[in-house]
Design an enzyme around this catalytic site. Structure first.
Site, PDB file in Angstrom:
ATOM      1  N   ARG A   1       0.851  -1.214   0.000  1.00  0.00           N
ATOM      2  CA  ARG A   1       0.000   0.000   0.000  1.00  0.00           C
ATOM      3  C   ARG A   1       0.877   1.252   0.000  1.00  0.00           C
ATOM      4  O   ARG A   1       0.583   2.227  -0.691  1.00  0.00           O
ATOM      5  CB  ARG A   1      -0.924  -0.019   1.225  1.00  0.00           C
ATOM      6  CG  ARG A   1      -2.029  -1.048   1.062  1.00  0.00           C
ATOM      7  CD  ARG A   1      -2.998  -1.086   2.240  1.00  0.00           C
ATOM      8  NE  ARG A   1      -4.062  -2.037   1.944  1.00  0.00           N
ATOM      9  CZ  ARG A   1      -4.599  -2.896   2.803  1.00  0.00           C
ATOM     10  NH1 ARG A   1      -4.184  -2.928   4.051  1.00  0.00           N
ATOM     11  NH2 ARG A   1      -5.566  -3.707   2.431  1.00  0.00           N
TER      12      ARG A   1
ATOM     13  N   HIS B   1       0.635  -5.176  11.889  1.00  0.00           N
ATOM     14  CA  HIS B   1      -0.316  -4.960  10.788  1.00  0.00           C
ATOM     15  C   HIS B   1      -1.569  -4.384  11.454  1.00  0.00           C
ATOM     16  O   HIS B   1      -2.511  -5.099  11.783  1.00  0.00           O
ATOM     17  CB  HIS B   1      -0.636  -6.277  10.074  1.00  0.00           C
ATOM     18  CG  HIS B   1      -1.806  -6.147   9.132  1.00  0.00           C
ATOM     19  ND1 HIS B   1      -1.796  -5.341   8.027  1.00  0.00           N
ATOM     20  CD2 HIS B   1      -3.045  -6.713   9.168  1.00  0.00           C
ATOM     21  CE1 HIS B   1      -2.968  -5.418   7.406  1.00  0.00           C
ATOM     22  NE2 HIS B   1      -3.745  -6.229   8.090  1.00  0.00           N
TER      23      HIS B   1
END
Ligand SMILES: NC(=O)c1ccc[n+]([C@@H]2O[C@H](COP(=O)([O-])OP(=O)(O)OC[C@H]3O[C@@H](n4cnc5c(N)ncnc54)[C@H](O)[C@@H]3O)[C@@H](O)[C@H]2O)c1
Length: 310
Positions: free
Chosen positions: A154, A178
């Protein structure tokens, strides 16, 4: 040699990973397991309907834990994504469900005699990866979480857009959890062979803003379709292929770091045995503080999960 992959939890993410594997012939045998037997059976038939038009054959095995005994890799996409649909932007809302589901699944994996590599996707992934390792008793190097492999992708998308390049022309990492305590380690990021810290100054880019956009990029996808699938399934299958081909590739995945005493994302060399070697980055003091903060958070949540499972 037969390549055998298991996918446990064949919902949005698991079915996307399974399709990627079947459509590209990445496995000879694919074991699909899900509690929702009716939906799983429909998916199995649907995959079998694809076989006569594909260039590869895959043997598909349905809901049979004993078939995992000689599997090379298991991908865990067990979960209940509807639980994430709250105003909170926090993957931990799913933990009470996934903690219990994963402790049941991990026990069955252990009983199957599986001795390959587990790749966990299930959220919150760093805590879940730790639970898989503890319950299966597999060596720590054989249990990996997809971690910030997806968040780093991302970040690459966000940075690549600024410079009008392919995301593969961006290198570097998001590290840690995460989740919300992750961060982009800008000291590791390069575009067109130039350090991002230098390029940001020259191009008047706000690194905190870019960090925010990559960290919360998943929520943009989630709010649009109520789940995310392609990005993470691609990351998990890339990891599975890295294991199958013993590629020794440097990837930012959730792996157990002794100095932090916890699973968190930090680049490591991945191959047939899972984590082959751990990398050592030259992070700034500020980045080291952020990583420690992320480690402390994961550790606290992992301990809470262990207490809840007692
Ligand atoms: N790590 C990441 O980057 C990342 C990205 C996206 C999604 N996720 C996580 O992946 C998981 C799956 O997401 P999804 O959108 O596919 O969810 P989903 O709700 O669509 O699918 C989950 C599947 O797991 C199955 N399941 C639940 N408990 C089970 C059990 N005990 N045994 C076997 N199967 C069981 C369900 O029947 C369902 O088919 C979630 O935890 C989600 O948060 C992680």
């Amino acid at each position: 040699m037969t390549r055998k992959i298991g996918v446990i939890g064949v919902g949005h993410v698991g079915s996307t990973a399974a399709h990627y594997i079947v459509a590209n012939g990445f496995a000879d045998d694919l074991v699909l397991i899900d509690k929702n037997e009716e939906k799983l059976h429909a998916d199995v038939l649907d995959f079998q309907d694809a076989l006569s038009n594909l260039p590869f054959h895959t043997n598909i095995i349905e809901n049979d834990y004993s078939a995992l005994a000689d599997a090379d890799v298991i991908i865990s996409a067990v979960g209940n994504i509807k639980l994430q649909d709250t105003p909170k932007v926090d993957r931990f809302v799913e933990l009470p469900f996934t903690r219990d589901a994963v402790s049941e699944v991990a026990q069955k994996i252990k009983e199957s005699g599986f001795h390959g590599v587990i790749i966990a996707i299930t959220n919150p992934v760093d805590v879940i990866t730790s639970l898989y390792q503890k319950i299966t008793g597999l060596p720590k190097n054989q249990v990996i979480g997809t971690g910030t492999l997806l968040d780093s992708a991302r970040m690459k998308r966000v940075v690549a857009e600024k410079f009008d390049v392919d995301p593969r022309s961006v290198s570097g990492y998001n590290l840690g959890e995460h989740g919300n305590s992750q961060f982009t380690a800008w000291s590791t990021v390069k575009v067109m062979d130039q350090p991002m810290t230098k390029l940001a100054k020259e191009n008047n880019l706000d690194l905190d803003e870019l960090d925010h956009d990559s960290k919360y990029g998943g929520w943009l996808v989630f709010h649009g379709k109520k789940y995310t699938s392609y990005g993470v399934a691609t990351a998990a299958v890339r990891l599975a292929n890295t294991v199958l081909s013993d590629a020794h590739t440097e990837l930012p995945v959730s792996n157990f770091r002794e100095e932090y005493g916890v699973y968190l994302s930090y680049p490591a060399i991945v191959g047939r045995q899972g984590i082959i070697k751990q990398c050592q980055l030259d992070l700034t003091d500020e980045e080291l503080d952020k990583l420690q903060n992320s480690a402390n958070f994961i550790k606290e949540k992992y301990q809470e999960s262990l207490d809840a499972l007692k």
